[in-house]
Scaffold this active site. Structure first.
Site, PDB file in Angstrom:
ATOM      1  N   THR A  51       0.941  -1.089  -0.093  1.00  0.00           N
ATOM      2  CA  THR A  51      -0.077   0.161  -0.026  1.00  0.00           C
ATOM      3  C   THR A  51       0.961   1.502  -0.125  1.00  0.00           C
ATOM      4  O   THR A  51       0.813   2.211  -0.761  1.00  0.00           O
ATOM      5  CB  THR A  51      -0.848   0.073   1.276  1.00  0.00           C
ATOM      6  OG1 THR A  51      -1.677  -1.363   1.360  1.00  0.00           O
ATOM      7  CG2 THR A  51      -1.698   1.102   1.301  1.00  0.00           C
ATOM      8  N   THR A  52       1.661   1.277   1.222  1.00  0.00           N
ATOM      9  CA  THR A  52       2.674   2.577   0.921  1.00  0.00           C
ATOM     10  C   THR A  52       3.621   2.635  -0.059  1.00  0.00           C
ATOM     11  O   THR A  52       3.726   3.834  -0.545  1.00  0.00           O
ATOM     12  CB  THR A  52       3.588   2.283   2.223  1.00  0.00           C
ATOM     13  OG1 THR A  52       2.777   2.028   3.302  1.00  0.00           O
ATOM     14  CG2 THR A  52       4.474   3.514   2.565  1.00  0.00           C
ATOM     15  N   TYR A 143      -1.652 -10.968   2.575  1.00  0.00           N
ATOM     16  CA  TYR A 143      -2.066  -9.485   2.902  1.00  0.00           C
ATOM     17  C   TYR A 143      -3.717  -9.231   3.154  1.00  0.00           C
ATOM     18  O   TYR A 143      -4.396  -9.016   2.312  1.00  0.00           O
ATOM     19  CB  TYR A 143      -1.349  -8.816   2.029  1.00  0.00           C
ATOM     20  CG  TYR A 143      -1.282  -7.329   2.168  1.00  0.00           C
ATOM     21  CD1 TYR A 143      -1.681  -6.696   3.459  1.00  0.00           C
ATOM     22  CD2 TYR A 143      -0.693  -6.320   1.318  1.00  0.00           C
ATOM     23  CE1 TYR A 143      -1.542  -5.079   3.551  1.00  0.00           C
ATOM     24  CE2 TYR A 143      -0.624  -4.948   1.450  1.00  0.00           C
ATOM     25  CZ  TYR A 143      -1.167  -4.707   2.675  1.00  0.00           C
ATOM     26  OH  TYR A 143      -1.042  -3.041   2.752  1.00  0.00           O
ATOM     27  N   LYS A 173      -0.227 -10.844   7.030  1.00  0.00           N
ATOM     28  CA  LYS A 173       0.017  -9.355   7.467  1.00  0.00           C
ATOM     29  C   LYS A 173      -1.284  -9.073   7.596  1.00  0.00           C
ATOM     30  O   LYS A 173      -2.221  -8.959   6.772  1.00  0.00           O
ATOM     31  CB  LYS A 173       0.741  -8.671   5.973  1.00  0.00           C
ATOM     32  CG  LYS A 173       0.510  -7.376   6.389  1.00  0.00           C
ATOM     33  CD  LYS A 173       1.375  -6.428   5.197  1.00  0.00           C
ATOM     34  CE  LYS A 173       1.326  -4.885   5.001  1.00  0.00           C
ATOM     35  NZ  LYS A 173       0.537  -4.192   5.624  1.00  0.00           N
ATOM     36  N   SER A 175      -3.765  -6.125   8.480  1.00  0.00           N
ATOM     37  CA  SER A 175      -3.974  -4.741   8.566  1.00  0.00           C
ATOM     38  C   SER A 175      -5.318  -4.187   8.818  1.00  0.00           C
ATOM     39  O   SER A 175      -6.016  -3.981   8.050  1.00  0.00           O
ATOM     40  CB  SER A 175      -3.535  -4.136   7.238  1.00  0.00           C
ATOM     41  OG  SER A 175      -1.895  -3.908   7.142  1.00  0.00           O
ATOM     42  N   GLY A 199      -0.363  -4.971  11.429  1.00  0.00           N
ATOM     43  CA  GLY A 199      -0.408  -3.749  10.431  1.00  0.00           C
ATOM     44  C   GLY A 199      -1.113  -2.720  10.738  1.00  0.00           C
ATOM     45  O   GLY A 199      -1.064  -1.797  10.146  1.00  0.00           O
ATOM     46  N   ASP A 201       0.156   0.141  12.924  1.00  0.00           N
ATOM     47  CA  ASP A 201       1.284   0.758  13.906  1.00  0.00           C
ATOM     48  C   ASP A 201       0.729   1.114  15.153  1.00  0.00           C
ATOM     49  O   ASP A 201       1.493   1.148  16.046  1.00  0.00           O
ATOM     50  CB  ASP A 201       2.094   1.646  12.948  1.00  0.00           C
ATOM     51  CG  ASP A 201       2.227   1.238  11.463  1.00  0.00           C
ATOM     52  OD1 ASP A 201       1.739   0.098  11.354  1.00  0.00           O
ATOM     53  OD2 ASP A 201       2.926   1.852  10.919  1.00  0.00           O
ATOM     54  N   GLU A 202      -0.531   2.221  15.362  1.00  0.00           N
ATOM     55  CA  GLU A 202      -0.636   2.911  16.378  1.00  0.00           C
ATOM     56  C   GLU A 202      -1.082   1.880  17.317  1.00  0.00           C
ATOM     57  O   GLU A 202      -1.542   2.386  18.474  1.00  0.00           O
ATOM     58  CB  GLU A 202      -1.761   3.973  15.822  1.00  0.00           C
ATOM     59  CG  GLU A 202      -2.876   3.590  15.241  1.00  0.00           C
ATOM     60  CD  GLU A 202      -2.719   3.416  13.772  1.00  0.00           C
ATOM     61  OE1 GLU A 202      -1.634   3.034  13.339  1.00  0.00           O
ATOM     62  OE2 GLU A 202      -3.763   4.144  12.977  1.00  0.00           O
ATOM     63  N   SER A 218       3.801   1.414   7.754  1.00  0.00           N
ATOM     64  CA  SER A 218       4.438   2.533   7.067  1.00  0.00           C
ATOM     65  C   SER A 218       5.505   3.486   7.984  1.00  0.00           C
ATOM     66  O   SER A 218       6.456   3.857   7.735  1.00  0.00           O
ATOM     67  CB  SER A 218       3.500   3.506   6.465  1.00  0.00           C
ATOM     68  OG  SER A 218       2.587   4.080   7.412  1.00  0.00           O
TER      69      SER A 218
HETATM   70  C1  LIG Z   1      -3.973   1.620   5.455  1.00  0.00           C
HETATM   71  C2  LIG Z   1      -2.449   1.734   5.598  1.00  0.00           C
HETATM   72  O1  LIG Z   1      -1.872   2.223   4.736  1.00  0.00           O
HETATM   73  N1  LIG Z   1      -1.916   0.893   6.636  1.00  0.00           N
HETATM   74  C3  LIG Z   1      -0.388   0.945   6.997  1.00  0.00           C
HETATM   75  C4  LIG Z   1      -0.265   1.286   8.508  1.00  0.00           C
HETATM   76  O2  LIG Z   1       1.445   1.191   8.585  1.00  0.00           O
HETATM   77  C5  LIG Z   1      -0.554   2.645   8.549  1.00  0.00           C
HETATM   78  O3  LIG Z   1      -0.169   3.523   7.674  1.00  0.00           O
HETATM   79  C6  LIG Z   1      -0.248   3.141  10.212  1.00  0.00           C
HETATM   80  O4  LIG Z   1      -0.687   2.154  11.099  1.00  0.00           O
HETATM   81  C7  LIG Z   1      -0.902   4.282  10.380  1.00  0.00           C
HETATM   82  O5  LIG Z   1      -2.234   4.488  10.422  1.00  0.00           O
HETATM   83  C8  LIG Z   1       0.179  -0.552   6.665  1.00  0.00           C
HETATM   84  O6  LIG Z   1      -0.736  -1.628   7.361  1.00  0.00           O
HETATM   85  C9  LIG Z   1       0.117  -0.673   5.229  1.00  0.00           C
HETATM   86  C10 LIG Z   1       1.303  -1.358   4.599  1.00  0.00           C
HETATM   87  O7  LIG Z   1       1.988  -2.183   5.567  1.00  0.00           O
HETATM   88  C11 LIG Z   1       1.687  -1.537   3.390  1.00  0.00           C
HETATM   89  O8  LIG Z   1       2.005  -0.368   3.039  1.00  0.00           O
HETATM   90  O9  LIG Z   1       1.489  -2.524   2.529  1.00  0.00           O
END
Ligand SMILES: CC(=O)N[C@@H]([C@@H](O)[C@H](O)[C@H](O)CO)[C@@H](O)CC(=O)C(=O)O
EC number: 4.1.3.3
Length: 320
Positions: A51-52, A143, A173, A175, A199, A201-202, A218
């Site tokens: 996603t990122t 994922y 993974k 999320s 997945g 982070d917060e 991310s």
């Molecule tokens: C919806 C989304 O982009 N979720 C992020 C999180 O890291 C997210 O940015 C973080 O928890 C902040 O909300 C990841 O789960 C996505 C991820 O790992 C990826 O880029 O594949």
């Protein structure tokens, strides 16, 4: 069954795909990016083209070249490079899976196809199975990101008996914020054979309590060091300190979420923190505004996230 060098664990940075101002992929900074993750953030695993990384916004040829560059630059520096090869077309996904195997990636991951969607677990597994079979020596990860794919098949349901269908299956993974679903994935992973990677982070500390074996996200691009301190406190069973770290990280994420947070903003934040230009996102995403960048930078400074000075044990105020 494929056996990875070792189980994927700890932090995994969901990498950004750096772009030039005119929207081309900026391969030239990926080597510097690898060094930054390893040396400054203590993160040695990456998840590419997710996603990122705007994986679904890249052409197949771009995805191949991005994967190649990360694998090449990460050689002898990174522990594991997992390539996301999910696509709407099974054929494209298979091509990317085979390519990941050819270039020496450490694993592949696949999201559920999200336009013409699988309507039940068996259909989803059939799709995943067909992709996994084209890279029979590579560990395979599902994922699970239902908010973005719209595929709401529960992860615990999918996990049940999956290795019979996909012998290379190595983990998930996850999320999503559904801790009932995640907990039930952990509960059925009796032999601890799977990597269950959280997945969100917060909420990682909740994921750890529930039994996550690692995390993909991310924010580990620029808050990896801070999050690693949380993982270490958790390992030592210093839950109060671990909670302080989580709250500290939450303060930042909560702040940017209120301003409007997504991949574009992640690119802007990473540029500020690492000094490596990540460039704009690709349409339909829009570049983060100047206002966002200024506010985010001020918050990073006020939380001490730009100097990596670290929290003093037990002092919540240290990052406030
Ligand atoms: C919806 C989304 O982009 N979720 C992020 C999180 O890291 C997210 O940015 C973080 O928890 C902040 O909300 C990841 O789960 C996505 C991820 O790992 C990826 O880029 O594949």
């Amino acid at each position: 069954m494929a056996s990875p060098k070792k189980k994927l664990q700890g932090l995994v940075a969901a990498t950004i795909t750096p772009m030039t101002e005119n929207g081309e992929i900026n391969f030239s900074v990926i080597g510097q990016y690898v060094d930054y993750l390893v040396k400054e953030q203590g993160v040695k695993n990456i998840f590419v083209n997710g996603t990122t990384g705007e994986g679904l916004s890249l052409s197949i040829s771009e995805r191949r070249r991005v994967a190649e560059e990360w694998v090449t630059q990460g050689r002898n520096k990174l522990d594991q490079v997992v390539i996301h090869v999910g696509a709407l077309s099974l054929k494209e996904s298979q091509e990317l899976a085979q390519h990941a195997a050819e270039i020496g990636a450490d694993g592949i991951a696949v999201i559920a196809p999200f336009f013409l969607k699988p309507w039940n677990k068996d259909v989803l597994i059939n799709f995943l199975q067909e992709v996994a079979a084209t890279a029979p020596a590579l560990p395979f990860y599902y994922y699970h990101i239902p908010a973005l794919t719209g595929v709401k098949i529960r992860a615990e349901e999918l996990l049940d008996g999956i290795q019979d269908k996909i012998p290379t299956f190595q983990g998930l993974k996850f999320s999503d914020t559904d801790l009932l679903d995640f907990g039930q994935c952990v509960d059925q992973n009796h032999q601890r054979q799977f990597a269950l990677l959280f997945g969100v982070d917060e909420q990682l500390l909740s994921g750890l309590v529930m039994g996550a074996t690692g995390a993909v996200g991310s924010t580990y691009n620029y808050l990896g060091k801070k999050t690693n301190q949380m993982l270490e406190a958790f390992e030592r069973k210093d839950f109060s300190l671990a909670l302080n770290y989580q709250f500290c990280i939450q303060r930042f994420i909560n702040f940017v979420v209120k301003l409007g947070f997504g991949v574009s903003q992640t690119k802007a934040i990473m540029t500020i923190v690492s000094g490596i230009p990540m460039g704009p996102p690709r349409l339909p995403l829009q570049r983060a505004t100047r206002e966002f960048t200024d506010h985010a930078e001020a918050k990073l400074k006020s939380l001490n996230f730009l100097s990596f000075a670290g929290l003093k044990d037990g002092h919540l105020e240290a990052c406030g």
